[in-house]
Design a protein around this motif. Structure first.
Motif, short mmCIF file in Angstrom:
data_model
loop_
_atom_site.label_atom_id
_atom_site.label_comp_id
_atom_site.label_asym_id
_atom_site.label_seq_id
_atom_site.Cartn_x
_atom_site.Cartn_y
_atom_site.Cartn_z
N ILE A 141 0.26 59.53 25.09
CA ILE A 141 0.92 60.76 25.53
C ILE A 141 1.73 60.51 26.80
O ILE A 141 2.87 60.96 26.94
CB ILE A 141 -0.13 61.87 25.76
CG1 ILE A 141 -0.73 62.31 24.42
CG2 ILE A 141 0.50 63.07 26.48
CD1 ILE A 141 -1.89 63.28 24.57
N ILE A 142 1.12 59.76 27.73
CA ILE A 142 1.82 59.46 29.00
C ILE A 142 3.06 58.61 28.74
O ILE A 142 4.15 58.87 29.26
CB ILE A 142 0.86 58.75 29.98
CG1 ILE A 142 -0.26 59.70 30.40
CG2 ILE A 142 1.62 58.25 31.20
CD1 ILE A 142 -1.36 59.04 31.19
N VAL A 143 2.91 57.57 27.93
CA VAL A 143 4.03 56.66 27.63
C VAL A 143 5.17 57.41 26.95
O VAL A 143 6.34 57.26 27.31
CB VAL A 143 3.55 55.47 26.78
CG1 VAL A 143 4.75 54.67 26.25
CG2 VAL A 143 2.63 54.58 27.58
N VAL A 144 4.84 58.21 25.96
CA VAL A 144 5.87 58.97 25.24
C VAL A 144 6.58 59.93 26.19
O VAL A 144 7.81 60.10 26.14
CB VAL A 144 5.25 59.71 24.05
CG1 VAL A 144 6.27 60.71 23.46
CG2 VAL A 144 4.81 58.73 22.98
N GLY A 145 5.83 60.55 27.08
CA GLY A 145 6.44 61.48 28.04
C GLY A 145 7.42 60.78 28.98
O GLY A 145 8.52 61.27 29.23
N VAL A 146 6.99 59.61 29.48
CA VAL A 146 7.86 58.85 30.37
C VAL A 146 9.12 58.38 29.64
O VAL A 146 10.23 58.49 30.15
CB VAL A 146 7.09 57.65 30.97
CG1 VAL A 146 8.05 56.71 31.71
CG2 VAL A 146 5.99 58.13 31.90
N LEU A 147 8.93 57.84 28.43
CA LEU A 147 10.08 57.36 27.66
C LEU A 147 11.04 58.50 27.31
O LEU A 147 12.26 58.33 27.33
CB LEU A 147 9.60 56.66 26.38
CG LEU A 147 8.88 55.32 26.58
CD1 LEU A 147 8.40 54.78 25.25
CD2 LEU A 147 9.79 54.32 27.27
N THR A 148 10.49 59.65 27.00
CA THR A 148 11.33 60.81 26.69
C THR A 148 12.16 61.22 27.90
O THR A 148 13.35 61.52 27.80
CB THR A 148 10.47 61.99 26.22
OG1 THR A 148 9.72 61.61 25.06
CG2 THR A 148 11.34 63.19 25.90
N ALA A 149 11.50 61.24 29.08
CA ALA A 149 12.21 61.59 30.31
C ALA A 149 13.31 60.59 30.62
O ALA A 149 14.43 60.95 30.99
CB ALA A 149 11.22 61.68 31.47
#
Length: 270
Positions: A21-29
């Motif tokens: 969840i954290i990785v996907v959020g960072v990559l999305t940002a």
């Protein structure tokens, strides 16, 4: 105030879930930020191309003007050379009207500073970067040659007047000045013809825009004061100088601007 303590992970599966969840959020940002930046530079490039089109039309017209005015220049220089031949025998310069000089444009891309310092050029296609750098380089070279030609014409202009005694050394200096005029003019023309080809093949201008700018430059050359018949020699040299320097002041905005290739527009609409 209630404080919610983070729940402890129960096993590797929950840890990987939270990590994902954290990785996907960072990559999305990061992707969103990159997309916004890409759109920003695409807009900057789009706006810059309007300024580039304006500049290339000007340079193309200036090049056409230089090419078209050379026959007038050759005729004028031939007449001045004949006058020096006559003076070589009589040791007197014959009566001559104001010599004048052909139009010497700036040969600059007004948008170049903004393209480079604003980093817009770095976000354009490699082909466009190479072509624009070549165009700016050719213009910069012609700028130097234009200044050299103008300085040489300043020496040649000392010939005009009601006629006066001269010396072999002055005649030699005037011939050298005419030679410098010829060399600078031919250098400028040669580089300008290459500049025309680069601009025409660059794709920045449509064939219609190329043709229109070229025709405008040729038309301006045909009506240039330099191509008019020589003026009557003045009774006194000072009369011509005073006539030029004692004109009344002009109100801001009354001075006509000369911008060939773009209908005398001083800038783009954006």
């Amino acid at each position: 105030m209630d404080l919610h303590k983070p729940k402890p992970w129960h096993g590797l599966r929950e840890f990987l879930k939270e990590y994902l969840i954290i990785v996907v959020g960072v990559l999305t940002a990061l992707a969103a930020e990159q997309t916004v930046e890409w759109l920003h530079w695409q807009h900057q490039v789009h706006v810059a191309k309007d300024a580039i089109t304006y500049d290339l039309k000007r340079l193309l017209a200036q090049s056409a003007h230089k090419d078209a005015i050379l026959p007038c220049q050759a005729e004028r220089m031939g007449a001045l050379s004949d006058a020096l031949d006559q003076a070589q025998v009589s040791h007197r310069l014959p009566p001559l009207g104001p010599v004048g000089r052909p139009y010497t444009p700036a040969w600059s891309m007004r948008s170049w500073n903004g393209l480079t310092t604003g980093q817009t050029l770095a976000h354009m296609a490699n082909r466009d970067q190479i072509l624009l750098t070549a165009i700016e380089g050719s213009g910069d070279y012609n700028k130097g040659r234009a200044l050299a030609e103008r300085d040489a014409w300043a020496v040649v202009q000392t010939m005009f007047g009601p006629g006066r005694p001269t010396s072999d050394s002055e005649i030699a200096a005037l011939r050298q000045a005419l030679s410098r005029v010829s060399t600078a003019a031919l250098d400028t023309r040669f580089v300008a013809l290459g500049l025309e080809t680069i601009i025409a093949r660059s794709g920045f201008l449509t064939p219609k825009e190329v043709d229109q700018a070229f025709k405008e430059g040729v038309a301006e050359a045909k009506k240039a004061p330099f191509c008019a018949p020589p003026k009557v020699p003045p009774a006194h040299t000072r009369d011509v100088i005073l006539d030029i320097m004692t004109n009344p002041p002009m109100r801001p905005g009354d001075m006509p601007l000369r911008t060939e290739g773009v209908g005398n527009a001083i800038a783009t609409e954006r």
